[in-house]
Design an enzyme around this catalytic site. Structure first.
Site, PDB file in Angstrom:
ATOM      1  N   GLU A  76      -1.879   1.499  -2.526  1.00 61.15           N
ATOM      2  CA  GLU A  76      -1.913   2.958  -2.637  1.00 61.15           C
ATOM      3  C   GLU A  76      -1.209   3.451  -3.898  1.00 61.15           C
ATOM      4  O   GLU A  76      -1.759   4.260  -4.652  1.00 61.15           O
ATOM      5  CB  GLU A  76      -1.256   3.609  -1.416  1.00 61.15           C
ATOM      6  CG  GLU A  76      -1.198   5.125  -1.558  1.00 61.15           C
ATOM      7  CD  GLU A  76      -0.539   5.828  -0.398  1.00 61.15           C
ATOM      8  OE1 GLU A  76      -0.647   7.074  -0.350  1.00 61.15           O
ATOM      9  OE2 GLU A  76       0.081   5.171   0.444  1.00 61.15           O
ATOM     10  N   ASP A 229      -5.182   3.177   4.228  1.00 60.41           N
ATOM     11  CA  ASP A 229      -4.738   3.814   5.471  1.00 60.41           C
ATOM     12  C   ASP A 229      -5.310   3.131   6.710  1.00 60.41           C
ATOM     13  O   ASP A 229      -4.738   3.246   7.804  1.00 60.41           O
ATOM     14  CB  ASP A 229      -5.159   5.284   5.501  1.00 60.41           C
ATOM     15  CG  ASP A 229      -4.508   6.106   4.415  1.00 60.41           C
ATOM     16  OD1 ASP A 229      -3.293   5.973   4.212  1.00 60.41           O
ATOM     17  OD2 ASP A 229      -5.221   6.901   3.757  1.00 60.41           O
TER      18      ASP A 229
END
Length: 283
Positions: A76, A229
């Site tokens: 991320e 996620d």
């Protein structure tokens, strides 16, 4: 074979070891009171990053690269900063969220997770999710079942939507085109007729997925999520007996910015018609 049970088990054990070691970085930050040292990544004040996020991702990348130098990596923070690729190929690819639920981490709200997923031939096959606040280690590999702190877990046996808890979230970007439909979907699920037992928002996609996998909630959906996620959590849900699909009811697209997981097909079929598609650019 790259995806044999023995090889996958080896990947899983290494990922769990790395997650536990990475949590020591988090523990040190918490002990020093550094969790509130956050900066804003984007235009929204809820989209946060801390030095701990960056340190954990760097550590996880380095550790896994030592074991698997030929593998690829998506993280991320490296993608958000422009320093990393978000390209998924058939090559084994580790997909990492160093702290899923950074706002929770900053505030001490105990739903923050170190998430490590692995895709082989573009299929999610290994998932490790460690909630360092609650010392909960969720692990799963394809065909091997799902576990919480070493004990097998399974999804809820509830099949009726009006007897279910459903988790969703607003996400960290809240422009009208996405925020309003999300609120409307919550209203449709929570209102009469046939309303659910409850709607929950945890501030962490990975923690939400683990709640479904462990039978504490019946379903979770969200538009706007990224591959990091959902990579680990989707494996954990499936191996706990649940299903993971795209919110429209089609096959889950890892890079497609949306997910619906449910304890069973009956619940998923009840939820899909209620949801409104939100068009996000792919990862």
């Amino acid at each position: 074979m790259a995806d044999s049970p023995e090889v996958l088990q080896g990947y899983l054990e290494k990922a769990e070891l790395v997650a536990r070691k990475a949590s020591e970085i988090v523990d040190e930050a918490l002990s020093k009171g550094e969790r509130r040292d956050a900066s804003i990544k984007g235009i929204n004040t809820s989209d946060l990053v801390t030095e701990t996020d960056l340190a954990v991702e760097k550590f996880v990348f380095e550790e896994l690269r030592n074991y698997y130098p030929d593998h690829k990596f998506i993280g991320e923070e490296s993608v958000s900063s422009g320093g990393g690729s978000c390209t998924l190929t058939d090559t084994p690819t580790w997909i990492i969220d160093p702290i899923d639920g950074t706002s929770n981490f900053v505030h001490g709200f105990p739903f923050s997770v170190i998430s490590i997923g692995l895709a082989v031939n573009k299929e999610l096959v290994v998932g490790v999710a460690y909630n360092f606040f609650q010392r909960q280690m969720y692990t799963a590999r394809k065909g091997g079942g799902a576990f919480l702190n070493g004990k097998r877990i399974s999804v809820s046996n509830v099949t009726e939507l009006n007897k279910s808890i459903v988790i969703t979230d607003y996400g960290s970007t809240r422009q009208d085109f996405e925020f309003i439909p999300k609120v409307e979907m919550m209203k449709a699920l929570a209102g009469d007729p046939g309303h659910v037992h409850g709607i929950r928002t945890l501030g962490s996609a990975v923690a939400s997925l683990c709640m479904v996998a462990s039978g504490r909630a019946e379903a979770y959906f969200e538009y706007g999520v990224h591959c990091w996620d959902i990579a680990a959590g989707a494996v954990i849900v499936r191996e706990a007996g649940g299903i993971a699909i795209y919110p429209t009811g089609s096959e889950l697209d890892i890079m497609g910015r949306g997910i619906l997981v449910a304890a069973n097909v009956e619940l998923a079929k009840s939820i899909v018609p209620i949801l409104k598609h939100i068009d996000y650019p792919r990862d």
